[in-house]
Design a protein around this motif. Sequence first.
Motif, PDB file in Angstrom:
ATOM      1  N   GLY A  92     -48.081 -22.922  54.864  1.00  0.00           N
ATOM      2  CA  GLY A  92     -48.280 -22.893  53.305  1.00  0.00           C
ATOM      3  C   GLY A  92     -47.431 -23.344  52.478  1.00  0.00           C
ATOM      4  O   GLY A  92     -47.686 -23.494  51.074  1.00  0.00           O
ATOM      5  N   THR A  93     -46.229 -23.876  52.922  1.00  0.00           N
ATOM      6  CA  THR A  93     -45.194 -24.500  52.006  1.00  0.00           C
ATOM      7  C   THR A  93     -45.519 -26.009  52.187  1.00  0.00           C
ATOM      8  O   THR A  93     -46.286 -26.478  52.690  1.00  0.00           O
ATOM      9  N   GLU A  94     -45.054 -26.613  50.661  1.00  0.00           N
ATOM     10  CA  GLU A  94     -45.088 -27.639  50.731  1.00  0.00           C
ATOM     11  C   GLU A  94     -43.890 -28.497  50.136  1.00  0.00           C
ATOM     12  O   GLU A  94     -42.792 -27.701  49.686  1.00  0.00           O
ATOM     13  N   LYS A  95     -43.711 -29.769  50.552  1.00  0.00           N
ATOM     14  CA  LYS A  95     -42.252 -30.379  49.958  1.00  0.00           C
ATOM     15  C   LYS A  95     -42.808 -31.758  49.426  1.00  0.00           C
ATOM     16  O   LYS A  95     -43.724 -32.514  49.675  1.00  0.00           O
ATOM     17  N   THR A  96     -42.392 -32.014  48.098  1.00  0.00           N
ATOM     18  CA  THR A  96     -42.673 -33.480  47.376  1.00  0.00           C
ATOM     19  C   THR A  96     -41.562 -34.137  47.212  1.00  0.00           C
ATOM     20  O   THR A  96     -40.176 -33.856  47.237  1.00  0.00           O
ATOM     21  N   PHE A  97     -41.844 -35.561  47.649  1.00  0.00           N
ATOM     22  CA  PHE A  97     -40.980 -36.421  47.832  1.00  0.00           C
ATOM     23  C   PHE A  97     -41.048 -37.466  46.464  1.00  0.00           C
ATOM     24  O   PHE A  97     -42.430 -38.004  46.316  1.00  0.00           O
ATOM     25  N   LEU A 142     -38.407 -53.723  44.558  1.00  0.00           N
ATOM     26  CA  LEU A 142     -37.967 -52.886  43.304  1.00  0.00           C
ATOM     27  C   LEU A 142     -38.181 -51.511  43.227  1.00  0.00           C
ATOM     28  O   LEU A 142     -37.785 -50.835  42.255  1.00  0.00           O
ATOM     29  N   GLY A 143     -39.191 -50.899  44.060  1.00  0.00           N
ATOM     30  CA  GLY A 143     -39.488 -49.586  43.902  1.00  0.00           C
ATOM     31  C   GLY A 143     -38.788 -48.710  44.990  1.00  0.00           C
ATOM     32  O   GLY A 143     -38.065 -49.219  45.967  1.00  0.00           O
ATOM     33  N   GLU A 144     -39.201 -47.574  45.060  1.00  0.00           N
ATOM     34  CA  GLU A 144     -38.762 -46.609  46.096  1.00  0.00           C
ATOM     35  C   GLU A 144     -39.996 -45.680  46.786  1.00  0.00           C
ATOM     36  O   GLU A 144     -40.433 -44.998  46.077  1.00  0.00           O
ATOM     37  N   ASN A 145     -40.370 -46.114  47.859  1.00  0.00           N
ATOM     38  CA  ASN A 145     -41.772 -45.691  48.294  1.00  0.00           C
ATOM     39  C   ASN A 145     -41.718 -44.242  48.841  1.00  0.00           C
ATOM     40  O   ASN A 145     -40.765 -43.944  49.577  1.00  0.00           O
ATOM     41  N   ALA A 146     -42.318 -43.349  48.004  1.00  0.00           N
ATOM     42  CA  ALA A 146     -42.449 -41.853  48.377  1.00  0.00           C
ATOM     43  C   ALA A 146     -42.830 -41.822  49.631  1.00  0.00           C
ATOM     44  O   ALA A 146     -42.642 -40.696  50.361  1.00  0.00           O
ATOM     45  N   VAL A 158     -46.285 -49.478  44.294  1.00  0.00           N
ATOM     46  CA  VAL A 158     -45.559 -48.516  45.356  1.00  0.00           C
ATOM     47  C   VAL A 158     -45.678 -47.109  44.772  1.00  0.00           C
ATOM     48  O   VAL A 158     -45.442 -46.597  43.729  1.00  0.00           O
ATOM     49  N   PRO A 159     -45.883 -46.098  45.443  1.00  0.00           N
ATOM     50  CA  PRO A 159     -46.030 -44.664  45.153  1.00  0.00           C
ATOM     51  C   PRO A 159     -44.802 -43.987  44.840  1.00  0.00           C
ATOM     52  O   PRO A 159     -43.974 -44.296  45.582  1.00  0.00           O
ATOM     53  N   ASP A 160     -45.067 -43.047  43.995  1.00  0.00           N
ATOM     54  CA  ASP A 160     -43.604 -42.636  43.264  1.00  0.00           C
ATOM     55  C   ASP A 160     -43.473 -41.123  43.688  1.00  0.00           C
ATOM     56  O   ASP A 160     -42.485 -40.550  43.443  1.00  0.00           O
ATOM     57  N   GLU A 161     -44.678 -40.679  44.133  1.00  0.00           N
ATOM     58  CA  GLU A 161     -44.508 -39.218  44.495  1.00  0.00           C
ATOM     59  C   GLU A 161     -45.632 -39.020  45.825  1.00  0.00           C
ATOM     60  O   GLU A 161     -46.615 -39.590  45.663  1.00  0.00           O
ATOM     61  N   ALA A 162     -45.347 -38.196  46.680  1.00  0.00           N
ATOM     62  CA  ALA A 162     -46.229 -37.532  47.748  1.00  0.00           C
ATOM     63  C   ALA A 162     -45.594 -36.315  47.931  1.00  0.00           C
ATOM     64  O   ALA A 162     -44.552 -35.989  48.119  1.00  0.00           O
ATOM     65  N   GLY A 169     -49.595 -28.339  62.072  1.00  0.00           N
ATOM     66  CA  GLY A 169     -48.268 -28.179  61.180  1.00  0.00           C
ATOM     67  C   GLY A 169     -48.454 -28.753  59.935  1.00  0.00           C
ATOM     68  O   GLY A 169     -47.386 -28.471  59.091  1.00  0.00           O
ATOM     69  N   LEU A 170     -49.205 -29.708  59.654  1.00  0.00           N
ATOM     70  CA  LEU A 170     -49.302 -30.443  58.296  1.00  0.00           C
ATOM     71  C   LEU A 170     -50.848 -30.298  57.952  1.00  0.00           C
ATOM     72  O   LEU A 170     -51.868 -30.846  58.639  1.00  0.00           O
ATOM     73  N   THR A 171     -51.496 -29.620  56.782  1.00  0.00           N
ATOM     74  CA  THR A 171     -52.661 -29.437  56.438  1.00  0.00           C
ATOM     75  C   THR A 171     -53.212 -30.712  55.492  1.00  0.00           C
ATOM     76  O   THR A 171     -54.387 -30.875  55.431  1.00  0.00           O
ATOM     77  N   ALA A 172     -52.492 -31.318  54.518  1.00  0.00           N
ATOM     78  CA  ALA A 172     -52.793 -32.057  53.784  1.00  0.00           C
ATOM     79  C   ALA A 172     -51.549 -32.954  53.150  1.00  0.00           C
ATOM     80  O   ALA A 172     -50.568 -32.471  53.124  1.00  0.00           O
ATOM     81  N   ILE A 173     -52.152 -34.068  52.456  1.00  0.00           N
ATOM     82  CA  ILE A 173     -50.937 -34.862  51.615  1.00  0.00           C
ATOM     83  C   ILE A 173     -51.760 -35.273  50.505  1.00  0.00           C
ATOM     84  O   ILE A 173     -52.823 -35.773  50.531  1.00  0.00           O
ATOM     85  N   ARG A 174     -51.135 -35.318  49.305  1.00  0.00           N
ATOM     86  CA  ARG A 174     -51.492 -35.766  48.052  1.00  0.00           C
ATOM     87  C   ARG A 174     -50.691 -36.556  47.465  1.00  0.00           C
ATOM     88  O   ARG A 174     -49.384 -36.503  47.722  1.00  0.00           O
ATOM     89  N   GLY A 175     -51.315 -37.464  46.535  1.00  0.00           N
ATOM     90  CA  GLY A 175     -50.288 -38.067  45.572  1.00  0.00           C
ATOM     91  C   GLY A 175     -51.205 -39.139  44.934  1.00  0.00           C
ATOM     92  O   GLY A 175     -52.190 -39.361  45.136  1.00  0.00           O
ATOM     93  N   ASP A 176     -50.478 -39.779  43.929  1.00  0.00           N
ATOM     94  CA  ASP A 176     -51.316 -41.059  43.006  1.00  0.00           C
ATOM     95  C   ASP A 176     -51.172 -42.264  43.953  1.00  0.00           C
ATOM     96  O   ASP A 176     -50.148 -42.872  43.895  1.00  0.00           O
ATOM     97  N   PHE A 177     -52.198 -42.195  45.004  1.00  0.00           N
ATOM     98  CA  PHE A 177     -52.126 -43.306  45.493  1.00  0.00           C
ATOM     99  C   PHE A 177     -53.140 -44.668  45.351  1.00  0.00           C
ATOM    100  O   PHE A 177     -54.226 -44.563  45.372  1.00  0.00           O
TER     101      PHE A 177
END
Length: 438
Positions: free
Chosen positions: A229-234, A246-250, A218-222, A205-213
Motif C-alpha cells: 500500500g505504500t508508494e514512492k515517487t521519483f 538534457l533531461g533526467e529520466n524518472a 523524457v518523463p519527469d515523474e514516476a 510486491g508492486l501493484t501499479a506504476i503511474r506517471g505522465d508518460f
Amino acid sequence: MEKWIPGAIDEQIEDYLNALQKMVRIESVEGNATPEAPFGNGPKQALEQALSIAEDWGFQTVSIDNAVGYAEWINDSMTNDYVGALGHVDVVPAGTGWSYPSFETTIENGIVYGRGVLDNKGPTMAVLFAAKLLKDSGQTFKKNLRVMFGTNEETGSKDLPFYLAKEQPPVYGFTPDSQFPAVYAEKGVVGIRYKTSFLKGDLDGLTAIRGDFISSSVPDEAVFIFGNGTEKTFYGKRAPSNEPQLGENAITMAVENLKDHSTLSFELQAFFNWASTTFHDKHYGEGLTSMNDLNISDMAIQITPYKIEIKEEQVIVEVSFRYSVDYTEAQVLSLIKESNFKNTTVEVIRSMPPKILDRTHPMLEIMKRTYEEVTGLDGTPIVTTGATYARFMPNIIAFGPSFPGQIGIAHNSDEYMYIDDLKRNIKIYELTLQEMLQ
C-alpha cells in the motif's frame, strides 16, 4: 553581426503577443476523443482559437473535422497550388517545476514563458503573423498561401490523415517546429514495446506504476505503488525525447533505485537491474550488448524510455530509439533483440525511416538565403533528431524556430522564447514565404 530589418513587426508586436497569450491559455493536451473532438476538447479549443485569430487578421479559414484547420490567402483563384506552413497547437503536459504559470504567457526581461511558447504555438502564430504582414503589404503573388494548424503532433500526428483525405499537399512549405537553419534530413525513429512475462506472484510486491508518460518527452515523474500500500515517487527533469541527455529520466532513476529493493521478488529485482544497466544514463546505446555496427561517439543512436506499466503478470516498457540517416531500422532492431531480458518480447509500435530531402532542392536555397539575410549566420542545411510533421506531409521540411545553441527548452518547465527571437522568426518566415510565393 546580425542584420536587422525594422518595420511593421516592431510596430505590431503587441498584436502578435496578445494572440500568443490567447493560444497559451488553452491547455491543449490530448484528451478523450469524441465525435466532435477527435483528440480531446483542449486541442479542439486551440484550433478554434487559432482560426478565430486568423479570421480577425483577414484570412479565410477552414476546419476539417476539428482535427486540423487552415487560414488561407488566395492570390490566384484559378490555381489550387499553394505554399503551406504547417504548425501545431497541441502541447505536452505541463509537468512539474514551473516558476511561472504554465498556461499563461509571462513576460520578464524580454523573455516570454509558457507551455507552447516554443513548441509550437509561438512559432505557428509567428508564421500566421508573417503571412498577415505580407497580405497587408498589398503585394500580389503567383501562388496561394495556407497556414495550417494541426492538433496531434505531440502524440502521433494522427491529425494529418484527416487533412490529406480532403486536401492536396502544398507545392512548397515548412513546419516551424525544429531548429534553424533548414533541416534537410531527420533521423530515423523506431518505437519499441518490451513485454516481459513473470510467474504468478513475482509481481505481488508492486501493484501499479503511474506517471505522465508520452512518447515525445523524457518523463519527469514516476510513481511506484507497492503491494503493502505504500508508494514512492521519483522526480526527474522533463526534456524532449530527441534530446534525452538534457533531461533526467524518472523511469530509469526508479529502476536504478529499486533494483535491490527488499520487498520485490528476486525476478523483479533482476529485471530492474537489466533495465537500469541497459537504459539508465545510457542515452547513446552504451547499455546494449553489441554496438559494433553503430558509432556511439557520433550519436548514431539515441534512446529514451518513456513509459512503464504493470499489466497481467507483465511489465511493459516503451522506448524510443532514434538512429542515424546512415543506418536502417533492421540494424537497430538487431541490436535491441540481442540485448533483451529473458521472457521478453519486442514489438515495433512506431516506425519512421529517416526523412531526407535532396540538398539541391530550391526550397533549401530560399531558406538558406533568407536565414542568412536576417541573422548573418551560416544557413547551410542540417540534420536533426526530431520527428516533425515533415515526415507525414509531402513537400514540407522543418525550418526553425530555435537558433543554434538553443536546445532543451521545449517540453521542459519554464518553456520560453526571447521576444527578439520571435521577431527574428517572423522576419525570416515573412521573407521565406515571400520568395516561395513568387
